[in-house]
Write a protein that holds these residues in place. Structure first.
Motif, mmCIF file in Angstrom:
data_model
loop_
_atom_site.group_PDB
_atom_site.id
_atom_site.type_symbol
_atom_site.label_atom_id
_atom_site.label_comp_id
_atom_site.label_asym_id
_atom_site.label_seq_id
_atom_site.Cartn_x
_atom_site.Cartn_y
_atom_site.Cartn_z
ATOM 1 N N TRP A 1 16.610 20.551 24.978
ATOM 2 C CA TRP A 1 16.871 20.519 24.470
ATOM 3 C C TRP A 1 15.510 21.962 24.923
ATOM 4 O O TRP A 1 15.019 22.726 24.234
ATOM 5 C CB TRP A 1 15.440 19.678 23.111
ATOM 6 C CG TRP A 1 15.988 18.597 22.505
ATOM 7 C CD1 TRP A 1 17.515 18.792 22.018
ATOM 8 C CD2 TRP A 1 14.966 17.598 21.789
ATOM 9 N NE1 TRP A 1 17.443 17.623 21.339
ATOM 10 C CE2 TRP A 1 16.209 17.466 21.248
ATOM 11 C CE3 TRP A 1 14.130 17.463 21.942
ATOM 12 C CZ2 TRP A 1 15.374 15.764 20.512
ATOM 13 C CZ3 TRP A 1 13.721 16.146 21.631
ATOM 14 C CH2 TRP A 1 14.586 15.639 20.508
ATOM 15 N N SER B 1 17.262 25.994 23.855
ATOM 16 C CA SER B 1 16.776 25.605 22.528
ATOM 17 C C SER B 1 15.490 26.011 21.950
ATOM 18 O O SER B 1 14.534 26.911 21.113
ATOM 19 C CB SER B 1 17.147 24.419 21.376
ATOM 20 O OG SER B 1 16.832 23.818 21.103
ATOM 21 N N ARG C 1 17.429 21.263 16.843
ATOM 22 C CA ARG C 1 18.288 20.263 16.395
ATOM 23 C C ARG C 1 19.137 19.410 16.695
ATOM 24 O O ARG C 1 19.260 18.963 18.332
ATOM 25 C CB ARG C 1 20.059 21.419 16.519
ATOM 26 C CG ARG C 1 19.801 23.074 16.505
ATOM 27 C CD ARG C 1 20.565 23.517 16.401
ATOM 28 N NE ARG C 1 20.333 24.802 15.901
ATOM 29 C CZ ARG C 1 19.944 26.476 17.350
ATOM 30 N NH1 ARG C 1 19.802 25.844 18.198
ATOM 31 N NH2 ARG C 1 19.823 27.455 16.742
ATOM 32 N N GLU D 1 15.734 21.570 13.160
ATOM 33 C CA GLU D 1 16.900 21.604 12.062
ATOM 34 C C GLU D 1 17.581 20.526 12.161
ATOM 35 O O GLU D 1 18.181 20.187 12.974
ATOM 36 C CB GLU D 1 17.361 22.943 12.510
ATOM 37 C CG GLU D 1 18.855 23.458 11.937
ATOM 38 C CD GLU D 1 19.102 24.682 12.489
ATOM 39 O OE1 GLU D 1 20.737 25.282 12.207
ATOM 40 O OE2 GLU D 1 18.691 25.473 13.304
ATOM 41 N N VAL E 1 21.319 19.145 11.509
ATOM 42 C CA VAL E 1 22.574 19.603 11.135
ATOM 43 C C VAL E 1 23.827 18.256 11.238
ATOM 44 O O VAL E 1 23.460 17.025 11.595
ATOM 45 C CB VAL E 1 23.199 20.785 13.344
ATOM 46 C CG1 VAL E 1 21.854 21.469 12.949
ATOM 47 C CG2 VAL E 1 23.271 19.241 14.177
ATOM 48 N N GLU F 1 27.908 19.813 15.406
ATOM 49 C CA GLU F 1 27.323 20.869 15.391
ATOM 50 C C GLU F 1 26.559 20.281 16.334
ATOM 51 O O GLU F 1 25.533 20.900 17.290
ATOM 52 C CB GLU F 1 26.880 21.432 14.068
ATOM 53 C CG GLU F 1 27.769 21.792 12.747
ATOM 54 C CD GLU F 1 26.710 22.469 11.818
ATOM 55 O OE1 GLU F 1 26.608 23.808 11.033
ATOM 56 O OE2 GLU F 1 25.899 21.511 11.950
ATOM 57 N N ALA F 2 25.578 19.028 16.202
ATOM 58 C CA ALA F 2 24.831 18.516 17.452
ATOM 59 C C ALA F 2 25.622 18.166 18.709
ATOM 60 O O ALA F 2 24.784 18.933 20.146
ATOM 61 C CB ALA F 2 23.778 17.518 17.034
ATOM 62 N N ASP G 1 26.199 22.195 20.502
ATOM 63 C CA ASP G 1 24.401 22.286 20.699
ATOM 64 C C ASP G 1 24.507 21.852 21.775
ATOM 65 O O ASP G 1 23.885 22.658 23.182
ATOM 66 C CB ASP G 1 23.703 22.435 19.405
ATOM 67 C CG ASP G 1 22.150 23.178 19.961
ATOM 68 O OD1 ASP G 1 22.321 23.638 19.944
ATOM 69 O OD2 ASP G 1 21.386 22.241 20.351
#
Length: 275
Positions: A137, A140, A148, A210, A212, A216-217, A220
């Motif tokens: 993380w 982000s 996320r 967020e 997801v 998507e995770a 990311d």
């Protein structure tokens, strides 16, 4: 009672060095690059690499106790050299994955190599490191103030690396831990939602969670620099922890007399990593 620390510049090993020095123990450190190690002047530094065991004899000579970073490729050779040098106690940095049966053949082979020597051993098995949040993380949080995740209700017990070191040091210095397997965790089980709140408190800034999709995770995580296989490994654990929370151990309190550091404390200690 000279103690040799392998992985001495790692996130746990450096804390081990500092705690042993604070306790007045003679400390010897193994590092690939002594000039760049930045270790305290009181440490006897040896150049060496666990992947090249033939060069370890000088560092092991006269060492009575050994903190062993896990390197399965040469574990048998290193353990044999320790026995030959007269090492009497080995503390292995292992993983709770061995206890859970999910170790990918990395930590248990090191444990087994040490056990075969007949030397007194202690295995320190931390669960998920809080430092994983840097890999997961950092970007982000720095750039967006957001975390996320596909599994906000996954429950873990992230452990401060300093607590893992404190348990290892207790096993190195104190009698009574021979043959012990010491699970180490944070002080409480927290969902990822709660972990984000703890990070926000420790970092002193607002963070947004967020939710997801799994895909998507994964994307990311890879965007933030994790290899595909590591992203898949972490997501599998997070999915598992929704229904089966990570174990919480009281080892830090039992061995040190103080509670384990919580995630907010870890975040406060690592503010520079997220700034």
């Amino acid at each position: 009672m000279t103690i040799l620390i392998t992985g001495a510049t790692g996130s746990v090993g450096r804390h081990v060095v500092d705690l042993l020095l604070a306790a007045g123990a003679p400390v010897r450190a193994l590092t690939r690059n002594p000039a760049a190690a930045g270790l305290p002047a009181a440490v006897e530094v040896f150049e060496g690499d666990l992947l090249r065991p033939d060069g370890l004899a000088p560092a092991l000579d006269g060492a009575e106790r050994l903190y062993l970073f896990p390197e399965p490729a040469t574990a048998d050779a290193v353990a044999g050299l320790a026995r030959k040098a007269g090492v009497r106690r080995i503390v292995v940095l292992s993983s709770d994955a061995v206890t859970e049966g999910s170790d990918p053949g990395h930590h248990r082979p090191v444990e087994e190599a040490v056990e075969r020597t007949g030397i007194d051993w202690t295995h320190v098995r931390p669960g998920e490191f809080a430092t994983n949040r840097i890999d997961l993380w950092q970007r982000s949080i720095r750039e967006e103030g957001v975390v996320r995740t596909a599994y906000p209700d996954a429950v873990g017990a992230p452990v401060h690396e300093a607590d893992v070191a404190a348990v290892a040091v207790a096993a190195l210095l104190e009698d009574g831990h021979a043959g012990a397997v010491l699970g180490v965790s944070g002080p409480a089980a927290l969902s990822l939602r709660e972990q984000v709140a703890a990070l926000a408190a420790g970092l002193g800034r607002d963070l947004r969670l967020e939710v997801v999709s799994h895909a998507e995770a994964r994307t990311d995580m890879i965007r933030q620099g994790l290899p595909d296989a590591v992203a898949d490994y972490i997501l599998a654990f997070q999915a598992q922890w929704v229904d089966r929370p990570a174990a919480v151990h009281d080892t830090v309190r039992r061995l040190t007399g103080r509670p384990a550091h919580d995630l907010a404390r870890w975040a406060a200690d690592h503010r520079a990593d997220f700034r």
